[in-house]
Design a protein around this motif. Structure first.
Motif, PDB file in Angstrom:
ATOM      1  N   LYS A 160       0.833  -1.201   0.000  1.00 45.62           N
ATOM      2  CA  LYS A 160       0.000   0.000   0.000  1.00 45.62           C
ATOM      3  C   LYS A 160       0.875   1.261   0.000  1.00 45.62           C
ATOM      4  O   LYS A 160       0.608   2.222  -0.724  1.00 45.62           O
ATOM      5  N   ALA A 161       1.907   1.260   0.852  1.00 47.49           N
ATOM      6  CA  ALA A 161       2.780   2.436   0.943  1.00 47.49           C
ATOM      7  C   ALA A 161       3.453   2.721  -0.395  1.00 47.49           C
ATOM      8  O   ALA A 161       3.604   3.875  -0.804  1.00 47.49           O
ATOM      9  N   SER A 162       3.845   1.649  -1.089  1.00 49.72           N
ATOM     10  CA  SER A 162       4.486   1.824  -2.393  1.00 49.72           C
ATOM     11  C   SER A 162       3.527   2.421  -3.406  1.00 49.72           C
ATOM     12  O   SER A 162       3.899   3.283  -4.203  1.00 49.72           O
ATOM     13  N   ALA A 163       2.269   1.978  -3.380  1.00 44.73           N
ATOM     14  CA  ALA A 163       1.262   2.500  -4.298  1.00 44.73           C
ATOM     15  C   ALA A 163       0.979   3.965  -4.018  1.00 44.73           C
ATOM     16  O   ALA A 163       0.842   4.778  -4.946  1.00 44.73           O
ATOM     17  N   GLU A 164       0.898   4.332  -2.744  1.00 45.91           N
ATOM     18  CA  GLU A 164       0.642   5.723  -2.379  1.00 45.91           C
ATOM     19  C   GLU A 164       1.815   6.616  -2.795  1.00 45.91           C
ATOM     20  O   GLU A 164       1.615   7.740  -3.264  1.00 45.91           O
ATOM     21  N   MET A 165       3.048   6.103  -2.650  1.00 51.76           N
ATOM     22  CA  MET A 165       4.211   6.874  -3.070  1.00 51.76           C
ATOM     23  C   MET A 165       4.223   7.073  -4.587  1.00 51.76           C
ATOM     24  O   MET A 165       4.519   8.154  -5.086  1.00 51.76           O
ATOM     25  N   SER A 166       3.862   6.019  -5.328  1.00 46.92           N
ATOM     26  CA  SER A 166       3.803   6.128  -6.791  1.00 46.92           C
ATOM     27  C   SER A 166       2.764   7.148  -7.205  1.00 46.92           C
ATOM     28  O   SER A 166       2.979   7.944  -8.131  1.00 46.92           O
ATOM     29  N   TYR A 167       1.605   7.133  -6.518  1.00 42.82           N
ATOM     30  CA  TYR A 167       0.536   8.096  -6.822  1.00 42.82           C
ATOM     31  C   TYR A 167       1.016   9.518  -6.552  1.00 42.82           C
ATOM     32  O   TYR A 167       0.776  10.444  -7.331  1.00 42.82           O
ATOM     33  N   ASP A 168       1.732   9.681  -5.424  1.00 41.20           N
ATOM     34  CA  ASP A 168       2.223  11.003  -5.058  1.00 41.20           C
ATOM     35  C   ASP A 168       3.260  11.503  -6.058  1.00 41.20           C
ATOM     36  O   ASP A 168       3.269  12.673  -6.454  1.00 41.20           O
ATOM     37  N   LEU A 169       4.150  10.607  -6.505  1.00 41.29           N
ATOM     38  CA  LEU A 169       5.174  10.989  -7.474  1.00 41.29           C
ATOM     39  C   LEU A 169       4.582  11.362  -8.830  1.00 41.29           C
ATOM     40  O   LEU A 169       5.131  12.197  -9.557  1.00 41.29           O
ATOM     41  N   ALA A 170       3.465  10.728  -9.175  1.00 40.05           N
ATOM     42  CA  ALA A 170       2.854  10.978 -10.489  1.00 40.05           C
ATOM     43  C   ALA A 170       1.920  12.183 -10.483  1.00 40.05           C
ATOM     44  O   ALA A 170       1.418  12.591 -11.535  1.00 40.05           O
ATOM     45  N   THR A 171       1.670  12.769  -9.326  1.00 38.26           N
ATOM     46  CA  THR A 171       0.748  13.904  -9.225  1.00 38.26           C
ATOM     47  C   THR A 171       1.406  15.173  -9.766  1.00 38.26           C
ATOM     48  O   THR A 171       2.547  15.495  -9.413  1.00 38.26           O
ATOM     49  N   ILE A 172       0.707  15.874 -10.629  1.00 37.35           N
ATOM     50  CA  ILE A 172       1.186  17.149 -11.163  1.00 37.35           C
ATOM     51  C   ILE A 172       0.887  18.238 -10.146  1.00 37.35           C
ATOM     52  O   ILE A 172      -0.274  18.479  -9.796  1.00 37.35           O
ATOM     53  N   ARG A 173       1.918  18.896  -9.652  1.00 36.09           N
ATOM     54  CA  ARG A 173       1.764  19.945  -8.643  1.00 36.09           C
ATOM     55  C   ARG A 173       1.501  21.287  -9.321  1.00 36.09           C
ATOM     56  O   ARG A 173       2.393  21.860  -9.937  1.00 36.09           O
ATOM     57  N   CYS A 174       0.283  21.745  -9.214  1.00 37.94           N
ATOM     58  CA  CYS A 174      -0.083  23.028  -9.824  1.00 37.94           C
ATOM     59  C   CYS A 174       0.257  24.206  -8.908  1.00 37.94           C
ATOM     60  O   CYS A 174       0.174  25.363  -9.332  1.00 37.94           O
ATOM     61  N   ASN A 175       0.594  23.909  -7.659  1.00 43.29           N
ATOM     62  CA  ASN A 175       0.886  24.975  -6.706  1.00 43.29           C
ATOM     63  C   ASN A 175       2.337  24.949  -6.236  1.00 43.29           C
ATOM     64  O   ASN A 175       2.673  25.446  -5.160  1.00 43.29           O
ATOM     65  N   ALA A 176       3.213  24.328  -7.048  1.00 35.72           N
ATOM     66  CA  ALA A 176       4.626  24.245  -6.677  1.00 35.72           C
ATOM     67  C   ALA A 176       5.243  25.641  -6.648  1.00 35.72           C
ATOM     68  O   ALA A 176       4.950  26.475  -7.514  1.00 35.72           O
ATOM     69  N   PRO A 177       6.084  25.925  -5.650  1.00 34.05           N
ATOM     70  CA  PRO A 177       6.732  27.256  -5.581  1.00 34.05           C
ATOM     71  C   PRO A 177       7.702  27.443  -6.744  1.00 34.05           C
ATOM     72  O   PRO A 177       8.607  26.627  -6.935  1.00 34.05           O
ATOM     73  N   PHE A 178       7.481  28.482  -7.499  1.00 36.43           N
ATOM     74  CA  PHE A 178       8.304  28.725  -8.692  1.00 36.43           C
ATOM     75  C   PHE A 178       8.453  30.223  -8.869  1.00 36.43           C
ATOM     76  O   PHE A 178       7.497  30.912  -9.204  1.00 36.43           O
ATOM     77  N   ASP A 179       9.655  30.725  -8.603  1.00 41.05           N
ATOM     78  CA  ASP A 179       9.910  32.159  -8.628  1.00 41.05           C
ATOM     79  C   ASP A 179      10.216  32.598 -10.050  1.00 41.05           C
ATOM     80  O   ASP A 179      11.364  32.587 -10.493  1.00 41.05           O
ATOM     81  N   PHE A 180       9.192  32.939 -10.802  1.00 45.94           N
ATOM     82  CA  PHE A 180       9.365  33.329 -12.200  1.00 45.94           C
ATOM     83  C   PHE A 180       8.378  34.428 -12.542  1.00 45.94           C
ATOM     84  O   PHE A 180       7.181  34.320 -12.269  1.00 45.94           O
ATOM     85  N   SER A 181       8.885  35.501 -13.123  1.00 46.85           N
ATOM     86  CA  SER A 181       8.041  36.611 -13.542  1.00 46.85           C
ATOM     87  C   SER A 181       8.178  36.800 -15.048  1.00 46.85           C
ATOM     88  O   SER A 181       9.284  37.085 -15.532  1.00 46.85           O
ATOM     89  N   PRO A 182       7.115  36.610 -15.821  1.00 42.72           N
ATOM     90  CA  PRO A 182       7.205  36.810 -17.275  1.00 42.72           C
ATOM     91  C   PRO A 182       7.741  38.183 -17.646  1.00 42.72           C
ATOM     92  O   PRO A 182       8.525  38.324 -18.587  1.00 42.72           O
ATOM     93  N   ALA A 183       7.345  39.207 -16.890  1.00 41.52           N
ATOM     94  CA  ALA A 183       7.792  40.565 -17.205  1.00 41.52           C
ATOM     95  C   ALA A 183       9.303  40.701 -17.040  1.00 41.52           C
ATOM     96  O   ALA A 183       9.977  41.368 -17.827  1.00 41.52           O
ATOM     97  N   ASP A 184       9.838  40.036 -16.011  1.00 43.44           N
ATOM     98  CA  ASP A 184      11.281  40.125 -15.772  1.00 43.44           C
ATOM     99  C   ASP A 184      12.092  39.357 -16.808  1.00 43.44           C
ATOM    100  O   ASP A 184      13.304  39.565 -16.931  1.00 43.44           O
ATOM    101  N   ASN A 185      11.445  38.441 -17.518  1.00 42.91           N
ATOM    102  CA  ASN A 185      12.157  37.603 -18.478  1.00 42.91           C
ATOM    103  C   ASN A 185      11.772  37.899 -19.922  1.00 42.91           C
ATOM    104  O   ASN A 185      12.016  37.091 -20.808  1.00 42.91           O
TER     105      ASN A 185
END
Length: 301
Positions: free
Chosen positions: A1-26
């Protein structure tokens, strides 16, 4: 079960991941020439700076990636630009009209000024390929044509004996001297492998090699007869003592035809020869051959 939950967690796309990027600055900005100059000095490019200064752009084979090169020119204000190519043209009337506007004839040095040192031969033959099997929904496809040639030993052997081998005998073997070279252009590496096997039997005293995607340029020195593709050897290849080029492909591209033809160089006391073919049983081959003839006529003796 733990292995399955870890696989599910690894495959999840994080839409709220911290990412310091500003289109205007780049966003793309104007080049800071002073800062660029300082970087060049810092890393020791002093001779380059003295010779050319900042603001020189050189684009080799500018007929390639034409769209990308034009976008770069529109967005980057470089004072001095050098565009290099042996084929100042594009396929299709619309693309050619745009190309001629971006690179007008007034800024082209040496365009259409050819030293006509090569002789071109065109040979017609009646092939054994049904044209409907060499088409996709976009039109003629030479890769499919070569696949049809390989569909049986009889078709493959007949085509080889009636077209390629006589051309090799007449335009290369008959005047062969150690060191002289011949390149033959095909589309498919699988087809090259088949032809390679047969030509080694026909010319056991000659070094017949292939030069395809994974091969290093050093293998070319070992070959008398070299089998390759336009993608591998059609541009940027300067091979010493290349006296004969044979093109087996039906292509309608004037730039590509000129590039393949351009592998030949003037050689003192040697005739350099370009050979091309047309399967007169296929309308596409006839149309393509006329396009190639028009392009090569300007460059041939």
């Amino acid at each position: 079960k733990a292995s399955a939950e870890m696989s599910y967690d690894l495959a999840t796309i994080r839409c709220n991941a911290p990412f310091d990027f500003s289109p205007a600055d780049n966003a793309v900005r104007d080049v800071d020439n002073d800062a660029l100059y300082a970087i060049f000095r810092r890393f020791g490019f002093r001779k380059f700076i003295e010779a050319y200064g900042i603001g020189l752009k050189i684009v080799d084979e500018c007929h390639k990636n034409f769209h990308a090169n034009t976008l770069i020119d529109l967005r980057v204000n470089v004072p001095y630009n050098f565009y290099l190519t042996a084929t100042f043209t594009q396929n299709g009337e619309r693309a050619k009209k745009i190309f001629d506007r971006v690179y007008p004839k007034e800024i082209r040095y040496g365009a259409q000024q050819y030293d006509k040192y090569a002789t071109t031969y065109f040979y017609n033959f009646s092939g054994l390929v049904d044209g409907k099997y060499a088409r996709t929904n976009k039109g003629y496809n030479h890769c499919l044509y070569e696949k049809q040639l390989m569909r049986s030993n009889r078709v493959f052997g007949t085509n080889l004996r009636n077209t390629l081998i006589p051309a090799i005998d007449k335009h290369f073997i008959s005047r062969f001297k150690p060191g002289l070279k011949l390149i033959i252009f095909f589309s498919l590496t699988d087809y090259i492998d088949r032809v390679l096997e047969e030509l080694k039997k026909v010319y056991p005293d000659k070094r017949v090699i292939s030069y395809t995607s994974a091969d290093e340029a050093s293998v070319l020195e070992r070959g008398d007869i070299i089998l390759s593709t336009c993608g591998k050897a059609g541009t940027g290849l300067d091979l010493k003592n290349l006296v004969t080029v044979i093109n087996t492909q039906s292509m309608a591209s004037p730039p590509l035809s000129a590039q393949v033809f351009g592998r030949l160089r003037k050689i003192d006391d040697e005739e350099v020869i370009y050979v091309d073919f047309c399967d007169v049983n296929l309308d596409a081959h006839i149309r393509h051959a006329e396009t190639r003839k028009a392009a090569l006529r300007e460059m041939s003796k």
